[in-house]
Design an enzyme around this catalytic site. Structure first.
Site, mmCIF file in Angstrom:
data_model
loop_
_atom_site.group_PDB
_atom_site.id
_atom_site.type_symbol
_atom_site.label_atom_id
_atom_site.label_comp_id
_atom_site.label_asym_id
_atom_site.label_seq_id
_atom_site.Cartn_x
_atom_site.Cartn_y
_atom_site.Cartn_z
ATOM 1 N N GLU A 16 -1.762 -9.122 3.968
ATOM 2 C CA GLU A 16 -1.737 -9.544 5.305
ATOM 3 C C GLU A 16 -3.142 -9.621 5.849
ATOM 4 O O GLU A 16 -3.329 -10.241 7.021
ATOM 5 C CB GLU A 16 -0.743 -8.671 6.144
ATOM 6 C CG GLU A 16 -1.443 -7.035 6.541
ATOM 7 C CD GLU A 16 -0.970 -6.349 5.422
ATOM 8 O OE1 GLU A 16 -1.277 -5.059 5.597
ATOM 9 O OE2 GLU A 16 -0.703 -6.549 4.326
ATOM 10 N N CYS A 47 0.907 -1.211 -0.014
ATOM 11 C CA CYS A 47 0.051 -0.168 -0.091
ATOM 12 C C CYS A 47 0.896 1.100 -0.022
ATOM 13 O O CYS A 47 1.313 1.612 -1.024
ATOM 14 C CB CYS A 47 -0.973 -0.176 1.223
ATOM 15 S SG CYS A 47 -2.338 1.154 1.078
#
Length: 514
Positions: free
Chosen positions: A173, A85
């Protein structure tokens, strides 16, 4: 630093998911460690310091944030690097272009993979991922190739095999990224990191650490709540220091149905430590009288807990330590672990402690997630009925009574909660729910009961599935089951005429309502 040589280093830029990265890596049996992005030790790292590096996400924008020399140093190391990100955007801006999106991407999204190799080995060409960003990469840096795009054509991943650098705009994740673990496993493979992390083998190391921390002439008070966190903490402490541990359970008037009796029963059968039960229910309820703000409730409860422990300590010779079952999620939601993370809510055992504590703290579970704690509990021989219990918040039912906390409102939610949990056990749903509970809402609704108009309370039921509590999804319980629970609550709990079911995921919601 020695253990890190065979593990992965996670650089925290303030993402709420940073600890999840660590958790997922550990889940794949590889050691990992989190450092803040401004940690002075970064400048001393070299290519032999660890097996690979992961940049976390974060709330900042790369075109607004101050330059960070640590980022340049880390990118310049001859180590595999994965940017997630914001971490991907930090890599992209060094020769590429990052812009603010017209509309951000939050939640589930689907990507189309262009190369089924590298990070995407054994991952389907079309797969669901979890997005949470307001900026996006418009142009990859020179030497990088785009390896995945979203359905609307935006860059979702890129890599440069020559430099051993990979970037993902989504969050592998998070459990909602279906093949996230496979992607992280691919990165571990590319890092050539050994799989040598095993929670079950940590008991002896943790026991020794506690023994080294607590002087032989000092005793420890451990707060026992009935939850798995405090139970495992107590078991570890007793293993380490034996009779020098005294467990104190505070009956704050905010516990689950027959909680004190249940804890006494299980404790007496499986623990060798002394147990003291402090009846402080009236004091807690008096403190909370008239208070509706959830953050103030938590801090009020935290302060009163410490006062009760301080009172108990006066009757315990050489009581110098307070043992708490603080977990990683407690810390990351209350304070910034290493980066500019937003505070979601304070936890009474993290954000509610007075400055003049009067005890030294010992928190053996502070670096663990709930599922790891359960694994530790099993390794310590705790009964499954204790280890598998649903989580229960430190402030108890006070944060499940929205609005003012009164004895009557607490009893209402306690009875509704007991009916719900009992039904989950009765119909075989308890084990498929990570956490289930009832909430009393601060509203009343019109109803008809016995041919008469009623204007009574509303109970909300919440049941979620999760791995570690950092993210969660609604549990799709059968509507017939929910209807049965609703009927039981309305028929058995006074002043309730409506029951609703919360279907919100985390994020955007939290698991608890307050």
């Amino acid at each position: 630093m020695e253990a890190l040589k065979n593990g992965l280093l996670i650089i925290d830029f303030g993402s709420q998911f940073t600890l999840l990265i660590t958790r997922r890596v550990r889940e794949l049996n590889v050691y990992s460690e989190i450092w803040s992005a401004d940690d002075a030790r970064i400048q001393g790292l070299d290519s032999q310091s660890c097996k690979g590096i992961i940049f976390s996400g974060g709330p900042a924008s790369v075109y607004e944030a101050q330059s960070n020399s640590a980022v340049d140093h880390l990118i310049g190391l001859d180590l595999p690097l994965l940017g997630i990100c914001y971490g991907m955007q930090l890599i992209a801006e060094r020769g590429g272009t990052v812009e603010k999106s017209k509309t951000g991407e939050y939640g589930r999204s689907r990507i189309r993979i262009r190369e089924s190799s590298g990070m995407f080995l054994n991952v389907p060409n079309n797969c669901d991922v979890w997005m949470s960003h307001g900026d996006h990469v418009v142009k990859a840096p020179p030497g990088f190739k785009v390896t995945a795009r979203t359905e609307n054509g935006l860059i979702a991943a890129f890599d440069c095999d020559e430099k051993k650098i990979w970037g993902m705009q989504f969050h592998p994740e998070v459990s909602h990224t279906k093949y996230g673990s496979a992607m992280l496993q691919n990165f571990i493979r590319l890092c050539d990191a050994p799989a040598n992390w095993d929670v079950g083998n940590l008991v002896e190391k943790m026991t020794k650490k506690i023994r080294d921390q607590i002087p032989e002439n000092e005793r420890v008070i451990c707060g026992l709540s009935g939850g798995v966190d405090s139970a495992v903490t107590a078991a570890l402490m007793h293993r380490a220091i034996g009779e020098r541990l005294v467990c104190v359970m505070v009956d704050n008037g905010l516990l689950r149905h027959q909680e004190v009796e249940e804890v006494k029963r299980i404790f007496e059968g499986h623990f060798g430590a002394k147990l003291i039960v402090e009846d402080a229910a009236q004091a807690f309820l008096d403190d909370l009288k008239g208070e509706c703000d959830p953050e103030k409730k938590r801090k009020i409860i935290g302060h009163r807990f410490i006062e009760v422990f301080q009172k108990s300590a006066k009757n315990i010779d050489n009581a110098a330590w307070l043992a708490q079952g603080t977990l990683y999620p407690d810390v990351i939601e209350s304070i910034s672990l290493g980066g500019p993370s937003a505070t979601i809510k304070s936890h009474h055992n993290v954000g509610g402690l007075p400055e003049e504590l009067g005890f030294k703290l010992v928190e053996p579970l502070r670096e663990f997630f709930k599922d790891e704690v359960r694994e530790l509990g099993r390794s310590l021989g705790l009964p499954e009925e204790f280890v598998a219990r649903h989580p229960f918040p430190g402030p108890g039912l006070a944060v499940r009574v929205l609005g003012e906390v009164t004895p009557e409102r607490v009893e209402t939610v306690r009875q509704a909660d007991h009916i719900f949990i009992s039904a989950l056990h009765e119909f075989g749903h308890y084990s498929e729910v990570w956490q289930g509970f009832a909430v009393l809402l601060p509203v009343k609704t019109v109803g008809v009961m016995g041919d008469a108009r009623t204007y009574e309370d509303v109970i909300a039921l919440r049941a979620v599935t999760s791995v570690d509590g950092m993210t969660a999804d609604r549990c799709d319980l059968p509507i017939s089951f929910l209807g049965l629970v609703s009927d039981r609550i309305i028929n058995r709990v006074k002043h309730v005429n409506r029951v609703v079911y919360d279907i919100t995921s985390k994020p955007p919601g939290t698991i608890e309502w307050e």
